[in-house]
Design a protein around this motif. Sequence first.
Motif, PDB file in Angstrom:
ATOM      1  N   ASP A 113      35.573  45.377  36.085  1.00 27.43           N
ATOM      2  CA  ASP A 113      35.091  46.349  36.858  1.00 27.43           C
ATOM      3  C   ASP A 113      34.248  47.537  35.811  1.00 27.43           C
ATOM      4  O   ASP A 113      33.601  48.071  36.003  1.00 27.43           O
ATOM      5  CB  ASP A 113      35.781  47.300  37.663  1.00 27.43           C
ATOM      6  CG  ASP A 113      36.493  46.513  38.918  1.00 27.43           C
ATOM      7  OD1 ASP A 113      35.752  45.344  39.222  1.00 27.43           O
ATOM      8  OD2 ASP A 113      37.575  46.711  39.309  1.00 27.43           O
TER       9      ASP A 113
ATOM     10  N   ALA B 192      46.958  40.975  37.151  1.00 25.29           N
ATOM     11  CA  ALA B 192      45.807  40.918  37.744  1.00 25.29           C
ATOM     12  C   ALA B 192      44.998  42.141  37.992  1.00 25.29           C
ATOM     13  O   ALA B 192      43.738  42.085  37.872  1.00 25.29           O
ATOM     14  CB  ALA B 192      46.019  40.382  38.949  1.00 25.29           C
ATOM     15  N   ASP B 193      45.628  42.951  38.066  1.00 28.18           N
ATOM     16  CA  ASP B 193      44.825  44.485  38.336  1.00 28.18           C
ATOM     17  C   ASP B 193      44.234  44.818  36.909  1.00 28.18           C
ATOM     18  O   ASP B 193      43.041  45.402  36.964  1.00 28.18           O
ATOM     19  CB  ASP B 193      45.572  45.606  38.787  1.00 28.18           C
ATOM     20  CG  ASP B 193      46.265  45.448  40.085  1.00 28.18           C
ATOM     21  OD1 ASP B 193      45.571  44.579  40.961  1.00 28.18           O
ATOM     22  OD2 ASP B 193      47.265  45.934  40.482  1.00 28.18           O
TER      23      ASP B 193
ATOM     24  N   GLN C  12      41.384  42.420  36.669  1.00 26.15           N
ATOM     25  CA  GLN C  12      40.135  43.145  37.591  1.00 26.15           C
ATOM     26  C   GLN C  12      39.490  44.365  36.946  1.00 26.15           C
ATOM     27  O   GLN C  12      38.369  44.538  37.055  1.00 26.15           O
ATOM     28  CB  GLN C  12      40.638  43.136  38.877  1.00 26.15           C
ATOM     29  CG  GLN C  12      39.629  43.813  39.885  1.00 26.15           C
ATOM     30  CD  GLN C  12      38.330  42.673  39.842  1.00 26.15           C
ATOM     31  OE1 GLN C  12      38.792  41.556  40.059  1.00 26.15           O
ATOM     32  NE2 GLN C  12      37.135  42.989  39.704  1.00 26.15           N
ATOM     33  N   ARG C  13      40.314  45.249  36.321  1.00 29.47           N
ATOM     34  CA  ARG C  13      39.416  46.558  35.809  1.00 29.47           C
ATOM     35  C   ARG C  13      38.639  46.547  34.631  1.00 29.47           C
ATOM     36  O   ARG C  13      37.858  47.030  34.467  1.00 29.47           O
ATOM     37  CB  ARG C  13      40.853  47.747  35.505  1.00 29.47           C
ATOM     38  CG  ARG C  13      41.510  48.314  36.506  1.00 29.47           C
ATOM     39  CD  ARG C  13      42.318  49.375  36.249  1.00 29.47           C
ATOM     40  NE  ARG C  13      43.336  49.134  35.511  1.00 29.47           N
ATOM     41  CZ  ARG C  13      44.674  48.794  36.024  1.00 29.47           C
ATOM     42  NH1 ARG C  13      44.904  48.880  37.360  1.00 29.47           N
ATOM     43  NH2 ARG C  13      45.764  48.659  35.266  1.00 29.47           N
TER      44      ARG C  13
ATOM     45  N   ASP D 170      51.296  44.025  36.330  1.00 25.99           N
ATOM     46  CA  ASP D 170      49.995  44.342  37.008  1.00 25.99           C
ATOM     47  C   ASP D 170      48.992  43.843  36.290  1.00 25.99           C
ATOM     48  O   ASP D 170      47.948  44.168  36.377  1.00 25.99           O
ATOM     49  CB  ASP D 170      49.573  46.035  37.166  1.00 25.99           C
ATOM     50  CG  ASP D 170      49.701  46.531  35.606  1.00 25.99           C
ATOM     51  OD1 ASP D 170      49.982  45.815  34.694  1.00 25.99           O
ATOM     52  OD2 ASP D 170      48.992  47.574  35.566  1.00 25.99           O
TER      53      ASP D 170
ATOM     54  N   GLU E  81      44.625  48.635  27.378  1.00 28.47           N
ATOM     55  CA  GLU E  81      44.154  47.587  28.434  1.00 28.47           C
ATOM     56  C   GLU E  81      42.442  47.321  28.170  1.00 28.47           C
ATOM     57  O   GLU E  81      41.916  48.328  27.653  1.00 28.47           O
ATOM     58  CB  GLU E  81      44.445  47.679  29.793  1.00 28.47           C
ATOM     59  CG  GLU E  81      43.647  48.991  30.478  1.00 28.47           C
ATOM     60  CD  GLU E  81      43.988  49.104  31.893  1.00 28.47           C
ATOM     61  OE1 GLU E  81      43.178  48.454  32.714  1.00 28.47           O
ATOM     62  OE2 GLU E  81      45.150  49.518  32.479  1.00 28.47           O
TER      63      GLU E  81
END
Length: 264
Positions: free
Chosen positions: A28, A20-21, A24-25, A18, A222
């Motif tokens: 965000d 890419a997620d 992005q997180r 994951d 992360e």
Amino acid sequence: MELTDSHAHLDFAQFDADRADVIQRARDAGIVALLAIGTGPGPEKLDAALPFAEQHDWIWATVGIHPHEAAQVTDAHMATLETLARHPRVIAWGEIGLDYHYDFSPREVQHVVFRRQLALAREAELPVVIHCREAWTDCLNVLQTDWRSSGLGGIFHCFSGTLEEARQGLDMGFMISFAGNSTYPKAQNLRDVAREVPMESLLIETDSPYLAPQTHRGRRNEPAYVAEVAQTLASVRNLAAEDVASITSANFRRFFELGVLSKT
């Protein structure tokens, strides 16, 4: 908050499902800058961080060989590092240093590889990202003899030493970076150091995928979780988390001479 994660291993396999997620997180969550560490899985993949820095204008990269892999190093690896260090998205050399906790590579070999990389970093005019675990006396001695005169400084990543050791680093122009382990209940010693380090010399990081902060402990870390490190440092400095976030982001920008960091 405008956050900076000054140390993350985005290329590691823990993110394969994951990635890419995860990235992005991070955005965000308010991360405006991230330093992707380029030691990779070892010296056969020294460009591991570059794709992220090439694809995202808010991510920068390092190159270097971790002390764990020092015994694997060849002259060809060093030549590769010299070339990679000239990439425009590479802003630091690391993580490099000494690790006496695991001793995955013989200590004398760690010393040789550490000093060789310091010499190359000096030639490349790049600051260094230091990994030091249970080797503070030797690490500081090497930096005093082989690095201080460069005037380039660097980052003590995931700082684990004493206040006196932090002060020696500060005296050599180093930034002091705190990671998720600073949030652990038994890590009062780290919070005590974080309370005393000058605000202009503080950085925060995740060391993702390792050292998840207390609320995520035992799971994968992360970059988005760097906000919890900011909150912990804020609690010991009697500041708002937003203040620690903005100050450490400004510190990162100033140290690496990056200009204004992008929110979008």
